[in-house]
Design a protein around this motif. Structure first.
Motif, PDB file in Angstrom:
ATOM      1  N   VAL A  18      71.307 151.930   9.279  1.00  0.00           N
ATOM      2  CA  VAL A  18      72.546 152.102   8.186  1.00  0.00           C
ATOM      3  C   VAL A  18      73.500 153.110   8.488  1.00  0.00           C
ATOM      4  N   SER A  22      76.388 154.536   4.101  1.00  0.00           N
ATOM      5  CA  SER A  22      75.577 153.629   3.094  1.00  0.00           C
ATOM      6  C   SER A  22      75.099 154.195   1.877  1.00  0.00           C
ATOM      7  N   ILE A 246      67.300 143.991   2.411  1.00  0.00           N
ATOM      8  CA  ILE A 246      68.427 144.646   1.598  1.00  0.00           C
ATOM      9  C   ILE A 246      69.132 145.646   2.205  1.00  0.00           C
ATOM     10  N   ASP A 247      70.234 145.583   2.629  1.00  0.00           N
ATOM     11  CA  ASP A 247      71.063 146.523   3.254  1.00  0.00           C
ATOM     12  C   ASP A 247      70.493 146.853   4.565  1.00  0.00           C
ATOM     13  N   LYS A 272      68.134 145.063  -5.907  1.00  0.00           N
ATOM     14  CA  LYS A 272      69.156 144.832  -4.725  1.00  0.00           C
ATOM     15  C   LYS A 272      70.364 145.737  -4.943  1.00  0.00           C
ATOM     16  N   THR A 276      71.604 149.476  -2.945  1.00  0.00           N
ATOM     17  CA  THR A 276      72.714 149.306  -2.285  1.00  0.00           C
ATOM     18  C   THR A 276      74.000 150.115  -2.826  1.00  0.00           C
ATOM     19  N   THR A 277      73.958 150.367  -4.244  1.00  0.00           N
ATOM     20  CA  THR A 277      74.796 151.036  -4.896  1.00  0.00           C
ATOM     21  C   THR A 277      74.532 152.168  -5.790  1.00  0.00           C
TER      22      THR A 277
END
Length: 309
Positions: A18, A22, A246-247, A272, A276-277
């Protein structure tokens, strides 16, 4: 922690470095941001020991058909041939709950496909049949489930039947993270639990039955689901455990006791998005009311147990 070669190979296959941009690497995840409808939950990277998120993760609760993931693990560890034809025998003990099935008594199916439909379609007669054909029989199978749980360090887990129809099959979200990791070491469990559709070809008599996966997320390539199992009992609510990419990293998600068929899917989406955010989303008022009711029931049950003991 020691991992098997199969698990490590799969993890390496999924793992993608990643970038520093990220969301996961940019800032520490805020656990208070994540809102879930499930009353009990745990989230962890498959290649790390600590939990990323926990919600009543050490509370023993009924787990319904999540049980079948341990059933699959015991079958694989037994070493019994997957090509063997198994007879669906009439139950020697009553089912703990409604056990409707389309499978005909005395018909036969190969062990691999019996295991497949137990996992992907949560077929209760299939899980029962796997136990009946275990070396030593049904009771030896249930004992093997509990032995395996102890070996995995699932200290708050108890099994009394191989299907999950009994509410006495109990575990915790944290314990089930261990089970998902162990199950993911077997390519057959990964394949069978994520099969989207399957037609079972039975014999004696010869007939066919179509089966579908009970987890809608396995049909979405964007999820990269590697292990999946759903469950439902009135005492357990809606349950879901899975391993998904996930990611760029394999993530174990355990969701126990949700209100409504869509609640676990919604929770999976919130997890999720959170990973990711960093945004955790929100849950419906009805789900919050259900959680308050269930937490009160759990608290009452715990206090009654303490007073009795």
């Amino acid at each position: 922690m020691i991992r098997s070669a199969g698990f490590l190979a799969w993890t390496v296959l999924l793992f993608v470095q990643v970038s520093s941009a990220s969301a996961i690497e940019k800032a520490e995840l805020n656990r208070t941001e994540l809102q879930l409808a499930s009353v009990n939950a745990a989230v962890a990277y498959a290649d790390a020991d600590e939990l990323l998120y926990d919600k009543n993760a050490d509370r023993p609760v009924p787990i319904a058909s999540i049980t079948k993931l341990m059933t699959a693990l015991v079958v694989m560890k037994s070493g019994e041939p997957l090509t063997e034809w198994l007879e669906f025998r009439e139950r020697h003990i009553p089912a703990p709950a409604n056990a409707y099935t389309r499978i005909r008594v005395r018909s036969e199916l190969r062990r691999a496909d019996v295991l497949r439909i137990a996992l992907m379609s949560s077929e209760n007669f299939a899980a029962y049949t796997l136990a009946r054909h275990h070396p030593g029989g049904y009771n030896a199978f249930v004992e093997a489930m509990n032995v395996q749980a102890r070996e995995l360090g699932m200290t708050n887990t108890t099994f009394v039947d191989p299907t999950g129809l009994s509410a006495e099959n109990r575990s915790t979200a944290a314990d089930l993270v261990r089970l998902v990791r162990a199950a993911s070491e077997y390519p057959q469990i990964r394949e069978y639990s994520t099969t989207r559709y399957f037609t079972g070809r039975f014999r004696q008599p010869r007939y066919r039955l179509a089966f579908g996966n009970t987890n809608a997320l396995v049909h979405r390539d964007s999820w990269g689901v590697g292990v999946s199992k759903t469950g439902y009992l009135s005492e357990a609510g809606r349950c879901l455990v899975m391993l998904a990419e996930i990611d760029g990293r394999p993530v174990v998600t355990v969701l126990l006791d949700s209100l409504g068929t869509r609640s676990p899917m919604g929770d999976a989406g919130r997890i999720k998005r959170w990973l990711t955010t960093g945004a955790g989303g929100s849950v419906a008022a009805a789900a919050k009311a259900y959680e308050r009711k269930k937490n009160a029931a759990y608290a009452s049950s715990d206090s009654t147990s303490v007073s009795v003991n």
